[in-house]
Design an enzyme around this catalytic site. Structure first.
Site, PDB file in Angstrom:
ATOM      1  N   ASP A 125       0.870  -1.162   0.000  1.00  0.00           N
ATOM      2  CA  ASP A 125       0.000   0.000   0.000  1.00  0.00           C
ATOM      3  C   ASP A 125       0.915   1.222   0.000  1.00  0.00           C
ATOM      4  OD1 ASP A 125      -2.487   1.512   0.390  1.00  0.00           O
ATOM      5  OD2 ASP A 125      -1.650   1.924   2.374  1.00  0.00           O
ATOM      6  N   LYS A 126       0.564   2.267  -0.742  1.00  0.00           N
ATOM      7  CA  LYS A 126       1.467   3.419  -0.843  1.00  0.00           C
ATOM      8  C   LYS A 126       1.455   4.293   0.401  1.00  0.00           C
ATOM      9  CE  LYS A 126       0.572   7.346  -2.972  1.00  0.00           C
ATOM     10  NZ  LYS A 126       1.036   8.406  -2.036  1.00  0.00           N
TER      11      LYS A 126
ATOM     12  N   THR B 168      -2.493   1.951  -4.817  1.00  0.00           N
ATOM     13  CA  THR B 168      -2.771   3.281  -4.292  1.00  0.00           C
ATOM     14  C   THR B 168      -4.072   3.827  -4.862  1.00  0.00           C
ATOM     15  OG1 THR B 168      -1.934   5.545  -4.087  1.00  0.00           O
ATOM     16  CG2 THR B 168      -1.387   4.380  -6.112  1.00  0.00           C
TER      17      THR B 168
ATOM     18  N   LYS C  70      -8.978  -3.502  -3.679  1.00  0.00           N
ATOM     19  CA  LYS C  70      -7.603  -3.944  -3.452  1.00  0.00           C
ATOM     20  C   LYS C  70      -7.479  -5.463  -3.472  1.00  0.00           C
ATOM     21  CE  LYS C  70      -5.910   0.128  -0.974  1.00  0.00           C
ATOM     22  NZ  LYS C  70      -5.291   0.651   0.261  1.00  0.00           N
TER      23      LYS C  70
ATOM     24  N   ASP D  76      -1.631  -1.172   6.240  1.00  0.00           N
ATOM     25  CA  ASP D  76      -1.753  -0.728   7.627  1.00  0.00           C
ATOM     26  C   ASP D  76      -2.663  -1.614   8.458  1.00  0.00           C
ATOM     27  OD1 ASP D  76      -4.310  -0.059   6.850  1.00  0.00           O
ATOM     28  OD2 ASP D  76      -3.954   2.094   6.830  1.00  0.00           O
TER      29      ASP D  76
ATOM     30  N   ASP E 149      -6.860  -2.050   4.611  1.00  0.00           N
ATOM     31  CA  ASP E 149      -6.303  -3.044   3.694  1.00  0.00           C
ATOM     32  C   ASP E 149      -6.690  -4.466   4.096  1.00  0.00           C
ATOM     33  OD1 ASP E 149      -4.820  -1.172   2.085  1.00  0.00           O
ATOM     34  OD2 ASP E 149      -3.452  -0.971   3.770  1.00  0.00           O
TER      35      ASP E 149
END
Length: 690
Positions: free
Chosen positions: A386-387, A533, A561, A580, A584
C-alpha cells in the site's frame, strides 16, 4: 520434541486458556512472576531443576558403578585392585537407585505412551533401560552372563542431560514472553485535581485516568501525552533501538521507559486491550501453533518410532535364532538399536527452530500470528505495498524547493514562506511550517481569497500563492520544472518577494528512504515489488519510477484492493500484501501472506498473518529473510535427524560386526544425545539479518 517437554508445553497451553494475560493487573503479573521462579510454584523451573538434580545424583552414583564394572577394570588392567567379594551386589544396589530414580521420567513416559497406544521416544528409552536393568539383575541372581550396569547408568545420565539441554533451550527461546510480562511497574502516580499525585496499584487504572511518569520510570499503561516532553525507550515492545521523542498528543506504550522529562499521560487502554497484552497473546499463539513442517516432523517421528521398535525386534530374533551368538549379545544389539534409534533429535528439529524464530521475531518487532503463512513467506514471488503510510510517510510535507534569480537560497526561501504560513491552519501551510526552523514575526498579514496569503516578513513583502494567482496576474513561469513537479502529483505553491517571482515549494506525500532500500533488498531476493494506491495515475507513476517498482495499480478503491491481489496471484505468483491492517484488511486476507504494519499501540491484532510493530518497510524484507532462514534451519535439522537415524539403526543392529565394529548401548546413547545437541545448537544459531 520429547514427550516430557511436550507434556510441559501442553500443561502450559491448558493453563493459559484459563488465565487471560493482563500485564496491567498486578495480581496476574505477580502470578506470572511466581509461575516462572523455581521455588514459587514454577512448573517450568521445577521440571528443569528436577532433571538437573536427577542428573547429578545419577552421575555421582555412576562413578562407583563404572569403577566396579569388571569389563572396564579389565580394559584398563586394574581388575585385581578393585575387585572384592560382593562387588557385584554393590553395583546392583547403586544401579537400582539410578534406574528407579534417574530413570523415573522415562519409565513414566513409557507407561503413559502405552496407555495412550502411541509409542514414541519415551517407549524406546524406557524399554532400553528396562531391558538392560532386568537382564543384568538376572545375571546377578539367576543366570551366568555379562551385566550391563555401567551401560545402564551412563545411558540414564546421558538421557537426563540431553533432556535438560532440550528443555532449557525451549524454555530459553520463550523467555521473551516472561520478560514482557514483567515489564509493567507495580504502581502508578495518579494525578489528582489539585495537581498532587497519589500512588495506586495498576489494577485501579481505568480509561481516562491521568498519571504522572517521572524520568527513568516505566509508563504504567497505554495512553496519550497531555503535558510534557521527553524521549521514550520502546525497544522491548517495538524493536526500535532509538528513543522516540514524545510530546503532547503522542501515543505511549505501557511498559516503555520514560528517559528524560516528566510526562502527564491520559490512559486509553488497559488490561487485554493494551499493546503489551496483545503482543504477549500473539507470541503465545505463534509458539503454541503447529506449522506444516512441524506436522511433517511429527509424522516422521511416529513412523521412525515404529521402525525402531520393529528393528529392535528383528535384531533380537535374528541374532538369537540365525547366528551362533549368545542371548547376551542379541540383547546387547537390541538395546543398542532401541537407544540409538530414538527420534529425539527429529522431534526437536522443528519445534526448537519455531520457538527460536518466534522469540527472535518478537524481539525485533515482528509478531507472527500464523506460522503456516510465515513459512509461506520463504517462497514469495511478489510483495504488494500500500502506498500511503507504507512506502510513503502518509504526511503532507515539502518535497522540493526551487529558487529563481539567485537572490535567496532554499533555506531562506523556505524560512520566509514558513514564517508567513505559521498564521494559517491549511494542510499546505502546516507542511511548510513543519519543514522550516527559525520562524520570524509577521506584520500586515492578509489572506488572498482562494489564491494564497501575504504579509511583511523581516521587512519584505512576501506572498505565498497558488498557480491560479500567477495566471490571474499574467506572471509567466520560466522553464518547465514547475510543470514536471505538478505532473508528479505534487502540490506547488509559489513565493513572491516584493512582487517578484522568487521561487516555488512543492509538497506531497514524501517517499521513505527505507522504501528504496526494501525494494532493492526484495529484488536481490528475486521478489517482485508492486504498489496499490488510490492516488491518480501521475502520482502513482512517479512513485513507482522513483522506487523502481515492477508494477503499480493507481486509483484503486479500498474495496478493489483484494481483486488486484487476486489478479497478481493469477500470474502464478505467491503474493504478500503489506498495508496498515485496517482499510487493507480484505487485501491482507486475500494474499498468501498478509503483513500488517502498525505503529506503537495501533497494532492491528485481528488483521494480517505477520504484524510489524514499526512503520518501517525495511522490516518486510527482514521478516521474509527470517522466514527463509527459519525454513533452511528446519530442513537442515530434519535432514540431520532422519539421516542420522537411517545410518545409525543398521549400525546399531550389528550389520558391521563382522568387521569388528560393534556399538555398545552407552555409545549409542552418546551418539543419540550428540545428534540432539547438534540439532539444538543449529537452531540457536538462527539469526536475523537486517
Amino acid at each position: 520434541m520429547s514427550e516430557i517437554v511436550m507434556d510441559h508445553i501442553m500443561h502450559e497451553h491448558h493453563h493459559r486458556k484459563n488465565v487471560k494475560p493482563d500485564p496491567s493487573n498486578s495480581d496476574i503479573r505477580e502470578k506470572s512472576e511466581e509461575s516462572h521462579t523455581g521455588h514459587q510454584g514454577s512448573h517450568e523451573g521445577h521440571m528443569l531443576e528436577d532433571f538437573l538434580k536427577r542428573f547429578w545424583i545419577s552421575v555421582l552414583l555412576t562413578i562407583p558403578i563404572l569403577a566396579l564394572s569388571h569389563m572396564l577394570q579389565d580394559m584398563v588392567g586394574i581388575g585385581e585392585v578393585l575387585r572384592f567379594p560382593g562387588d557385584t551386589y554393590l553395583s546392583f544396589a547403586l544401579s537400582t537407585i539410578v534406574f528407579f530414580y534417574g530413570g523415573k521420567p522415562f519409565l513414566n513416559g513409557l507407561v503413559r505412551e502405552m496407555k495412550q497406544r502411541a509409542p514414541g521416544m519415551m517407549t524406546l528409552i524406557g524399554i532400553a533401560i528396562s531391558a538392560a536393568y532386568l537382564y543384568s539383575t538376572l545375571v546377578v541372581f539367576v543366570v551366568d552372563g555379562q551385566v550391563f550396569f555401567w551401560e545402564l547408568a551412563t545411558l540414564v545420565d546421558i538421557m537426563l542431560i540431553g533432556h535438560y539441554i532440550e528443555m532449557k533451550s525451549v524454555m530459553g527461546a520463550s523467555r521473551a514472553l516472561e520478560e514482557l510480562a514483567r515489564l509493567m511497574p507495580s504502581e502508578a502516580h495518579l494525578l489528582q485535581e489539585d495537581g498532587s499525585t497519589k500512588d495506586i496499584p495498576l489494577e485501579e487504572l481505568t480509561t481516562g485516568t491521568r498519571v504522572l511518569v517521572k524520568p527513568g520510570e516505566k509508563i504504567p499503561a497505554d495512553g496519550v501525552v497531555v503535558d510534557g516532553k521527553s524521549s521514550v525507550n520502546e525497544s522491548l515492545m517495538t524493536g526500535e533501538s532509538k528513543p522516540v521523542s514524545k510530546g503532547k498528543g503522542d501515543d505511549v506504550i505501557g511498559g516503555s521507559i520514560n528517559e528524560e522529562g516528566s510526562l502527564s499521560i491520559e490512559i486509553n487502554r488497559t488490561g487485554e486491550d493494551s499493546f503489551l497484552s496483545q503482543v504477549i497473546k500473539l507470541v503465545k499463539e505463534a509458539q503454541e501453533s503447529k506449522s506444516r513442517t512441524q506436522d511433517l516432523a511429527n509424522r516422521a517421528a511416529f513412523w521412525l518410532t515404529l521402525v525402531a521398535l520393529g528393528a529392535g525386534a528383528i535384531t533380537f530374533f535374528a541374532w538369537t535364532f540365525f547366528t551362533s551368538e549368545d542371548f547376551v549379545f542379541a540383547l546387547e544389539r537390541t538395546v543398542t538399536v532401541m537407544v540409538i534409534a530414538c527420534p529425539h533429535a527429529l522431534g526437536l528439529a522443528v519445534p526448537l527452530v519455531v520457538a527460536v524464530s518466534t522469540s527472535l521475531a518478537a524481539q525485533n518487532g515482528f509478531l507472527i500470528r500464523n506460522r503456516t503463512a510465515f513459512e509461506e513467506a520463504r517462497s514469495l514471488g511478489a510483495v504488494i505495498f500500500d502506498k500511503t503510510g507504507t512506502l510513503t510517510y502518509g504526511e503532507f510535507g515539502v518535497t522540493d524547493i526551487v529558487t529563481l534569480n539567485g537572490q535567496y537560497d532554499e533555506n531562506e526561501l523556505l524560512q520566509l514562506a514558513a514564517s508567513l504560513e505559521q498564521n494559517s491552519q491549511h494542510p499546505i501551510a502546516r507542511g511548510i511550517v513543519n519543514a522550516a526552523t527559525g520562524l520570524m514575526k509577521v506584520d500586515e498579514f492578509n489572506s488572498i481569497t482562494g489564491k494564497g496569503i501575504e504579509g511583511r516578513v523581516d521587512g519584505k513583502r512576501v506572498k505565498v500563492v497558488s498557480p491560479g494567482f500567477l495566471r490571474e496576474k499574467d506572471i509567466r513561469l520560466p522553464g518547465n520544472e514547475f510543470e514536471q513537479l505538478s505532473s508528479q502529483g505534487k502540490t506547488v505553491v509559489f513565493v513572491l518577494i516584493e512582487d517578484q517571482l522568487t521561487g516555488a515549494i512543492a509538497l506531497g506525500d514524501k517517499i521513505r528512504e527505507d522504501s528504496r532500500q526494501v525494494i532493492e533488498q526484495l529484488h536481490s531476493m528475486g521478489i517482485q515489488s508492486m504498489m496499490l494506491t488510490g492516488d491518480n495515475e501521475q502520482t502513482a507513476a512517479f512513485v513507482a519510477n522513483e522506487l523502481g517498482l515492477d508494477d503499480y495499480f493507481a486509483e484503486v478503491l479500498p474495496e478493489e484492493k483484494a481483486a488486484k491481489v487476486k489478479e497478481v496471484q493469477h500470474r502464478g505468483l505467491k503474493v504478500a500484501m503489506t498495508g496498515d491492517g485496517v482499510n487493507d484488511a480484505p487485501a491482507l486476507a486475500q494474499a498468501d501472506v498478509g503483513i500488517a504494519i502498525g505503529t506503537g499501540s495501533d497494532v492491528a491484532v485481528e488483521t494480517g498473518d505477520i504484524i510489524l510493530t514499526q512503520s518501517n518497510p525495511k522490516d518486510v524484507a527482514a521478516v521474509i529473510g527470517l522466514a527463509q532462514t527459519t525454513y533452511r534451519k528446519m530442513v537442515q535439522n530434519l535432514l540431520w535427524a532422519t539421516g542420522y537415524n537411517a545410518f545409525a539403526i543398521p549400525l546399531a543392529a550389528g550389520v558391521l560386526s563382522g568387521f569388528g565394529i560393534v556399538l555398545s548401548p552407552a555409545v549409542g546413547a552418546v551418539l543419540m544425545s550428540l545428534s540432539t545437541v547438534i540439532v539444538a545448537v543449529n537452531a540457536r544459531f538462527l539469526s536475523l539479518k537486517r
